[in-house]
Design an enzyme around this catalytic site. Structure first.
Site, PDB file in Angstrom:
ATOM      1  N   SER A 182       4.837  -5.723  -2.410  1.00 59.99           N
ATOM      2  CA  SER A 182       4.937  -4.321  -2.817  1.00 59.99           C
ATOM      3  C   SER A 182       5.672  -3.519  -1.734  1.00 59.99           C
ATOM      4  O   SER A 182       6.799  -3.881  -1.376  1.00 59.99           O
ATOM      5  CB  SER A 182       3.536  -3.782  -3.118  1.00 59.99           C
ATOM      6  OG  SER A 182       3.606  -2.606  -3.862  1.00 59.99           O
TER       7      SER A 182
ATOM      8  N   GLY B 193       0.816  -1.214   0.000  1.00 59.91           N
ATOM      9  CA  GLY B 193       0.000   0.000   0.000  1.00 59.91           C
ATOM     10  C   GLY B 193       0.847   1.259   0.000  1.00 59.91           C
ATOM     11  O   GLY B 193       0.474   2.275   0.584  1.00 59.91           O
TER      12      GLY B 193
END
Ligand SMILES: *[C@@H]1O[C@H](CO)[C@@H](O)[C@H](O)[C@H]1NC(C)=O
Ligand SMILES: CC(=O)N[C@H]1CO[C@H](CO)[C@@H](O)[C@@H]1O
Length: 560
Positions: free
Chosen positions: A237, A159
């Site tokens: 990520s 995120g």
């Protein structure tokens, strides 16, 4: 020039900010649309009448566990494991966190069923976040007992270091825990300016949070049947960037044994202290408090802070190009907590086994989420130059690596080429470069590419990601957790395989249990990239050491 800047800004913006919940909400930053998801914790879903039946009711079967810091009380998760939400650390605003010394539910809660509130972030309802958010969710198979010496799998959500939580879609660790006979811990850490921009100049607070989560686990996992010497950290990520930061933090080294990276945007190095300071003074101006005026900092409302954080997120690349577009607030190479850049310029000796995974179409959401029409050649070139600048753009366009597709019915669509290039630049090639450096410095690395995925909710609006054979950024998450809704045979089969491999890796640092095909460790002459979901040889393409990282430098080389 104006048009170019606009395009530059466009390119990676949407990319990986969407690690968690649905639905996406469009906000207009100074450079274009930024999609940030809204928090939708399972707690809220449970209130919907038709879902209630599968949610834990409590009462009938509430597991407890005696730990050195008090009794853990949990519930049986709908997917079968015992689930414990717990606060692992305390922190005052913009101060380093300290490990919790008593077992308490998150955020002062008395409800053992409730999941932790998320850390404050943009677009989140005030009732779904708390600044007191340094919590984790433990998923423990009921079969484990003291002395089982089971591994622990610590998941760090993505995120962009800006949004996300332990309650994101697909992050229920129950099935993964049961299939691998391990403890799964899904952790939260402070986000955005609250995690990275202490006005007095302290950095890496969020990295300190993750370290405290590991210290907490080391203390308590034996009570649940876990081994303190079998802790694996994993993330996707920005979560994988956090894993990289922990690999670069000497003080974290004794806290875990193995690491798994999923789609780390390794084109971005850690921030330099100069970049951090530049961004910091911008932020301090934005909140209009003196650097050490604690009274002023504490009086700021959360929305003032998250608004200023969003402003910095959207504008950082315009005044601090090294920050880049997608995760400008990120770990800082501060020389104390993080002592090396872990890039080709500086690599200490490494010893921990790592799995380094990407997905086939990591750049899919960024390209197809921003450009929903076929793209002509002029626009393609403008985007390449806008994203990479003149020198790198020239080398890209004059190379043979990125040919444009043939014109069909008089129309050219350059998006597939751009998508391949973006995936190479941001994820695949820098990950492979990292692997080469990692093994040259003594470590063991296995490289994987997911060629089967499950469309993550944040990609639902990008029709490209739904196509057969396309695996977009984040589409590996539900495969790993075994939480794909109505999985196809290929998805089930990959989940089963990954669970076997990760179980073996967590136990002995090698993802080759019996009954699955060989996954050879990378060597300096052959990276042996494994097709996870198929059996193709993964072509090296532009990830040849003479191209990305040499002829075309990564961002971390352009802005050392
Ligand atoms: C506890 O939390 C669960 C899940 O969020 C919720 O459904 C339930 O109503 C809560 N119980 C109480 C007593 O607040
Ligand atoms: C139950 C509980 O104590 N909730 C608290 C969570 O955190 C917010 C803000 O930090 C408080 O306002 C709530 O009271």
């Amino acid at each position: 020039m104006v048009a170019l800047n606009y395009l530059t800004a466009f390119l990676w913006l949407v990319t990986f900010a969407a690690a968690s919940p649905i639905p996406d909400v469009d906000r207009r930053g100074p450079f274009g649309p930024i999609r940030f998801p809204q928090i939708d914790p399972r707690g809220l879903l449970c209130k919907l009448p038709f879902i209630r039946i599968i949610c834990p009711r409590g009462g009938s079967s509430n597991p407890t566990c005696s730990t050195p810091i008090g009794t853990a009380r949990g519930v049986v998760d709908p997917d079968g494991a015992n689930r414990y939400s717990v606060k692992y650390a305390n922190a005052n605003r913009w101060q380093p966190s300290t490990v919790a010394t008593t077992w308490s539910l998150p955020n002062g809660s008395t409800n053992i069923t409730a999941l932790p509130l998320a850390c404050p972030q943009v677009n989140a309802d005030a009732s779904s976040v708390s600044e007191d958010c340094l919590s984790m969710i433990l998923y423990v198979p009921a079969t484990l007992h003291v002395g089982s010496n089971a591994p622990t799998f610590v998941w760090i959500h993505g995120g962009s270091f800006f949004v996300g939580s332990a309650n994101g879609p697909g992050l229920d660790g129950s099935k993964l825990a049961i299939a691998t006979n391990s403890i799964v811990a899904v952790i939260q850490y402070r986000l955005g300016a609250l995690g990275f921009m202490a006005p007095d100049g302290k950095t890496n607070l969020a990295v300190g949070d993750a370290i405290n989560a590991l210290k907490f686990l080391k203390n308590v996992v034996p009570s649940f049947g876990g081994s303190t010497s079998k802790i694996t950290i994993a993330g996707q990520s920005a979560g994988a960037t956090m894993v990289r930061a922990l690999l670069a933090a000497p003080s974290a080294s004794s806290l875990f044994k193995n690491a798994i990276l999923h789609s780390d945007p390794m084109d971005f190095g850690f921030l330099s202290t100069t970049a951090q300071q530049n961004m910091q003074s911008h932020f301090n101006t934005e909140i209009n408090c003196g650097a050490t005026d604690t009274a002023c900092h504490n009086a700021l409302s959360l929305s003032t802070i998250t608004d200023a954080s969003l402003e910095l997120f959207s504008s950082a690349a315009s005044f601090e190009p090294s920050a880049g577009m997608s995760q400008p607030m990120r770990p800082v190479r501060d020389g104390s907590l993080i002592t090396s850049s872990l890039d080709s310029a500086s690599f200490p000796s490494m010893s921990k086994p790592v799995l380094i995974n990407t997905v086939v179409n990591d750049a899919g959401p960024a390209i197809y989420g921003n450009f929903d029409e076929p793209m002509g050649e002029q626009m393609f070139q403008a985007v390449v130059f806008g994203t990479l600048g003149e020198d790198r753009g020239d080398t890209i366009l004059s190379s043979t690596h990125y040919p444009l597709p043939p014109t069909v019915n008089g129309q050219l669509d350059a998006r597939p080429t751009l998508e391949t290039m973006g995936t190479d630049q941001m994820w695949k090639c820098p990950s492979w470069t990292f692997a080469r450096n990692y093994i040259q410095n003594g470590g063991t690395a296995y490289i994987g590419v997911y060629s089967v995925g499950a469309t993550y909710p944040s990609n639902d609006g990008v029709s490209f990601c739904a196509q057969n054979g396309v695996v977009c950024h984040e589409d590996d998450i539900q495969i790993v957790f075994g939480t794909t809704n109505s999985p196809t045979a290929a998805q089930s089969s990959l989940t089963t395989e990954v669970h076997k491999r990760y179980k073996a890796f967590m136990n002995n640092g090698n993802p080759n249990p019996s009954g699955v095909s060989a996954w050879s460790a990378a060597t300096s002459s052959n990276l042996n990239a494994k097709d996870l979901g198929g059996s193709s040889a993964i072509p090296i393409g532009a990830c040849d050491p003479s191209f990305w990282g040499a002829a075309v430098p990564y961002d971390y080389q352009v802005y050392p």
